[in-house]
Design a protein around this motif. Sequence first.
Motif, PDB file in Angstrom:
ATOM      1  N   ALA A 175       0.828  22.443  -4.656  1.00  0.00           N
ATOM      2  CA  ALA A 175      -0.426  22.131  -3.987  1.00  0.00           C
ATOM      3  C   ALA A 175      -0.855  20.692  -4.240  1.00  0.00           C
ATOM      4  N   ASP A 176      -0.219  20.015  -5.199  1.00  0.00           N
ATOM      5  CA  ASP A 176      -0.599  18.651  -5.555  1.00  0.00           C
ATOM      6  C   ASP A 176       0.223  17.589  -4.841  1.00  0.00           C
ATOM      7  N   MET A 177       0.984  17.992  -3.820  1.00  0.00           N
ATOM      8  CA  MET A 177       1.888  17.044  -3.179  1.00  0.00           C
ATOM      9  C   MET A 177       1.207  15.721  -2.797  1.00  0.00           C
ATOM     10  N   PRO A 178      -0.014  15.710  -2.220  1.00  0.00           N
ATOM     11  CA  PRO A 178      -0.617  14.413  -1.860  1.00  0.00           C
ATOM     12  C   PRO A 178      -0.743  13.468  -3.049  1.00  0.00           C
ATOM     13  N   TYR A 179      -1.010  14.041  -4.231  1.00  0.00           N
ATOM     14  CA  TYR A 179      -1.141  13.176  -5.411  1.00  0.00           C
ATOM     15  C   TYR A 179       0.181  12.509  -5.770  1.00  0.00           C
ATOM     16  N   ALA A 195      -1.187   7.041   5.172  1.00  0.00           N
ATOM     17  CA  ALA A 195      -1.285   8.390   5.725  1.00  0.00           C
ATOM     18  C   ALA A 195      -2.738   8.593   6.140  1.00  0.00           C
ATOM     19  N   GLU A 196      -2.938   9.104   7.353  1.00  0.00           N
ATOM     20  CA  GLU A 196      -4.298   9.289   7.849  1.00  0.00           C
ATOM     21  C   GLU A 196      -4.820  10.637   7.389  1.00  0.00           C
ATOM     22  N   GLU A 197      -3.948  11.634   7.395  1.00  0.00           N
ATOM     23  CA  GLU A 197      -4.292  12.924   6.814  1.00  0.00           C
ATOM     24  C   GLU A 197      -3.022  13.623   6.371  1.00  0.00           C
ATOM     25  N   ILE A 198      -3.175  14.567   5.439  1.00  0.00           N
ATOM     26  CA  ILE A 198      -2.031  15.305   4.928  1.00  0.00           C
ATOM     27  C   ILE A 198      -2.392  16.781   4.955  1.00  0.00           C
ATOM     28  N   GLY A 199      -1.534  17.568   5.556  1.00  0.00           N
ATOM     29  CA  GLY A 199      -1.791  19.001   5.625  1.00  0.00           C
ATOM     30  C   GLY A 199      -0.564  19.774   5.193  1.00  0.00           C
ATOM     31  N   SER A 200      -0.772  21.043   4.798  1.00  0.00           N
ATOM     32  CA  SER A 200       0.390  21.789   4.317  1.00  0.00           C
ATOM     33  C   SER A 200       0.477  23.138   4.998  1.00  0.00           C
ATOM     34  N   SER A 201       1.666  23.722   4.901  1.00  0.00           N
ATOM     35  CA  SER A 201       1.839  25.087   5.369  1.00  0.00           C
ATOM     36  C   SER A 201       1.171  26.010   4.350  1.00  0.00           C
ATOM     37  N   ASP A 202       1.046  27.292   4.693  1.00  0.00           N
ATOM     38  CA  ASP A 202       0.333  28.217   3.813  1.00  0.00           C
ATOM     39  C   ASP A 202       1.017  28.392   2.467  1.00  0.00           C
ATOM     40  N   GLU A 211       0.838  -1.193   0.000  1.00  0.00           N
ATOM     41  CA  GLU A 211       0.000   0.000   0.000  1.00  0.00           C
ATOM     42  C   GLU A 211       0.871   1.241   0.000  1.00  0.00           C
ATOM     43  N   THR A 212       0.356   2.276  -0.619  1.00  0.00           N
ATOM     44  CA  THR A 212       1.044   3.559  -0.626  1.00  0.00           C
ATOM     45  C   THR A 212       0.434   4.438   0.462  1.00  0.00           C
ATOM     46  N   LEU A 213       0.969   5.651   0.619  1.00  0.00           N
ATOM     47  CA  LEU A 213       0.439   6.552   1.637  1.00  0.00           C
ATOM     48  C   LEU A 213      -1.004   6.917   1.321  1.00  0.00           C
ATOM     49  N   VAL A 214      -1.242   7.255   0.055  1.00  0.00           N
ATOM     50  CA  VAL A 214      -2.596   7.569  -0.388  1.00  0.00           C
ATOM     51  C   VAL A 214      -2.822   6.913  -1.745  1.00  0.00           C
ATOM     52  N   GLU A 215      -4.066   6.906  -2.171  1.00  0.00           N
ATOM     53  CA  GLU A 215      -4.431   6.353  -3.476  1.00  0.00           C
ATOM     54  C   GLU A 215      -5.257   7.382  -4.216  1.00  0.00           C
ATOM     55  N   LEU A 216      -5.390   7.195  -5.537  1.00  0.00           N
ATOM     56  CA  LEU A 216      -6.286   8.060  -6.301  1.00  0.00           C
ATOM     57  C   LEU A 216      -7.687   7.477  -6.198  1.00  0.00           C
ATOM     58  N   ALA A 247       2.459  26.068   0.788  1.00  0.00           N
ATOM     59  CA  ALA A 247       2.428  24.785   0.065  1.00  0.00           C
ATOM     60  C   ALA A 247       3.818  24.194  -0.114  1.00  0.00           C
ATOM     61  N   LYS A 248       4.742  24.552   0.777  1.00  0.00           N
ATOM     62  CA  LYS A 248       6.103  24.013   0.653  1.00  0.00           C
ATOM     63  C   LYS A 248       6.404  22.957   1.708  1.00  0.00           C
ATOM     64  N   THR A 249       5.785  23.086   2.885  1.00  0.00           N
ATOM     65  CA  THR A 249       6.023  22.112   3.951  1.00  0.00           C
ATOM     66  C   THR A 249       4.750  21.290   4.140  1.00  0.00           C
ATOM     67  N   TRP A 250       4.905  19.965   4.023  1.00  0.00           N
ATOM     68  CA  TRP A 250       3.740  19.097   4.098  1.00  0.00           C
ATOM     69  C   TRP A 250       3.897  18.118   5.252  1.00  0.00           C
ATOM     70  N   THR A 251       2.837  17.981   6.071  1.00  0.00           N
ATOM     71  CA  THR A 251       2.889  17.085   7.216  1.00  0.00           C
ATOM     72  C   THR A 251       1.904  15.936   6.984  1.00  0.00           C
ATOM     73  N   MET A 252       2.430  14.714   7.024  1.00  0.00           N
ATOM     74  CA  MET A 252       1.576  13.548   6.808  1.00  0.00           C
ATOM     75  C   MET A 252       1.461  12.777   8.114  1.00  0.00           C
ATOM     76  N   LYS A 253       0.231  12.620   8.618  1.00  0.00           N
ATOM     77  CA  LYS A 253       0.028  11.869   9.852  1.00  0.00           C
ATOM     78  C   LYS A 253      -0.033  10.385   9.485  1.00  0.00           C
ATOM     79  N   ILE A 254       0.854   9.594  10.088  1.00  0.00           N
ATOM     80  CA  ILE A 254       0.909   8.178   9.743  1.00  0.00           C
ATOM     81  C   ILE A 254      -0.084   7.401  10.606  1.00  0.00           C
TER      82      ILE A 254
END
Lengths: 319, 529
Positions: free
Chosen positions: B178-182, B103-110, B87-92, B112-119
């Motif tokens: 902004a597409d980092m999760p993809y 990844a349970e959720e993915i959030g970014s800084s304003d 499995e990957t972190l996320v799927e399409l 869009a350069k720093t991304w935090t992924m909750k495992i």
Amino acid sequence: MSSPILRLVAQRVLLGLVLLLAVSVLIFAGTQILPGDVAQAILGQSATPEALANLREQLGLNDPAWLRYVHWLWGILHGDFGTAQSSGLDIATSIGTRLKNTLFLATCAAVVAVPLAIVLGLIAVRYRNGFVDKLISGLALASTSFPEFFIGYVLIFVFAVHWQIFPSISTVDDSTPFLERLQAVVLPATALTLVVLAHMMRMTRAAILNVMQSAYIETAELKGLKAFDIIRKHAFPNAIAPVVNVVMLNLAYLIVGVVVVEVIFVYPGMGQYLVDHVAKRDVPVVQAVGLIFAAVYITLNIVADIAAIVANPRLRHPK
Amino acid sequence: MSNELDYLSRRVAAGKLSRRDFLGRAAALGVAATVANSLLSNAVRAAGPVKGGTLKAGLQGGESTNSLDPATFLSQVPFAFGKCWGETLVELAPGGGVEYLIAEEIGSSDDAKTWTMKIRKGVQFHNGKEVTPDDVVATLKRHSDEKSKSGALGVLKSIDTIKADGGNVVVTLKDPNADMPYLMADYHLIIQPNGGMDKPDAGIGTGPYKVTTNQPGVKHGGERFANYWQADKYGHADQVEIVVVNDPTARMAALQGGQVNMINRVEPKIVDLVKRLPGVTIRAASGRGFYPFNMFCDTAPFDNNDLRMALKLAMDREEMLTKILRGYGEVGNDMPVNKAYPLFAGDFEQRKFDPEKAAAAYKKSGHSGSILLRTSDVAFPGAVDAAQLYQQSCAKAGIKIEIKREPGDGYWTEVWNKQPFSLSYWGGRPTQDQMYSTAYLSTADWNDTRWKRPDFDKMVLAARGELDEAKRKKIYRDMGEIMRDEGGLIVPFFNQFVDATGKGVEGWVDNPAQELSNGHALIECWLQA
């Protein structure tokens, strides 16, 4: 057995070995001439000069070609074909399974095709130029003239899709029990049989007909022997040499030339293995498979030669 | 009547009535077969998945050179088997957007350069270990290392740093995206214990099936992983098996003969014959792949937009779609994206075949003489026929096309991206940004239309860093418009993924991302008795 025949056989075997050695040189040289080098092929687009140098060192590519050849040959003599570049698997192990599958399929096809072809050939001679002869020749030539994939598809359509009595997918592995294995290869073996039948049958027919012109056949006929006995006892033994030659040629084909049938029936044999690795420029595998195929050809040809020698009474019973 | 049908369909779902009997009784009640069928599948879906059995797929695209190392995945079989064991972190997700796995959720800084992924906690590898943020970091690092030769390397190039932070993984990018999760949905990025650094081809992941058989180019098999974390959603069959069947006729025969339950890549030319067969269901999903005619915008005569427009107007898209794809696709609109992409504006005017306007534009361009178009069988199935159809529709507008058929061997190295007018294909990307960045930036290696427009580059970058969806959508709309009216590609159609399933296969969800329901068919389907 007397000495001249032993000497002849020994000579053939020795010649075969020399030939195999020569082929190994050719294969090695051939893969060296291919454009680009192995390290470049492995690293692909991401090749940096340092990585290339490291890998060349690691693979021993900086040694002169003759030294690499000796290393390669030495490894093979010890059963070490190296590892495949694409998957990192040991080549000898992978080939072992595949070769076993290929030999199994070839054997199954040969066990049916060879006796069938010879018997049909004998029958054709017995009723030569009559209806039976024409029917046998016609059917055999027709089955050979159809491309292999067409025969394969027809077999699949009838036996796997319509009646569903044999599987269309012949995937087997080491754990497949013998009977299941046999069931799996029924369709591919049938397809192969149909493909090689005519060549052997026609050759048997032609060789025997040739002998049938001889004076001693006429004598046998005058003695009042039955037509079939004449063919079986007097004509066939003297026609063995050319028949064996054709049989061996077809056996070699069954081992090295069945990639189309393998693909259609999804049979894990040598052909598909070779094609996949050629596509990936996986040189060690191509070399190994090439050498094995060459060995198969040479061995079968030696067997044919020896059979011809042994079948010749003048050599068997020297004065 | 409907009560009785409902009752009957529930009986089928419970396995007490055969499908055939149901359809027979439905017909007796005067219900059309299609209605009855859809009633039935609703009931089956409502009754929930059936556990058990062995689900088998006969797939094209496996070679004896395949490996279980996800970094090396390239063809369809390793891709589909990877979805079974890893499995990957996320799927399409089927409807666009992302589905969260490891990844349970993915959030970014304003910015869009720093991304935090909750495992996600409590997800187990097949070896019994629990997934930690360190495993995720190691995986991403392995794939972003040049030496791994990973297929995801290009996607990960924009990453600057990767760090574990408590239960999270924090990724910083070189430029806003902004597409980092993809990017994390790339199928190579299967999370492995310690990132697969120790043994990349161990085949140990967190997927619903444990690897039991791995014979590259022959078959692959897995058995259900008892501790899978979302067993209610995926992994219904006890075992899954993939048999490599590269021959299309043999594949169809295996499905008909019941040796496999599903196959991929049904050829468009046989679909109409096959869909009438009892028990066979065609699963056609519109995708993001398309077959373009590429013109070099910086090479004469294609550096003239009037000529490009004439060539676009002379394309009979409807005819192409019916004759080449037998309708299994959607007409294109001369841009590399379609409605299968997230943030796609649906209000573009469809370009139509218009020989008069084409002739006018051709005259305006001042070009004379014939135009050389290169094609080959390998460009896409039917590419030679497509070139000939195009030649005829161009002739109606008075444009003379000369076709040169190139050998398949070497087409991708010598013709595509080298010659000014040729046929090609694109598999599509998960997002518009990735599609435009791969092939329509001035600096892109694969800029196969030589589309070099600084203003367009700026729009690509602006959209990439824009977190406001409405604004992004607007920029993508403008980009699409420019591409359609000035770009160097003619898109006759987007193709569909055409797969097929046999008797009793339920639970299939169409997914535009990839064939076989984005590779999920084996884990999301079940066998209905």
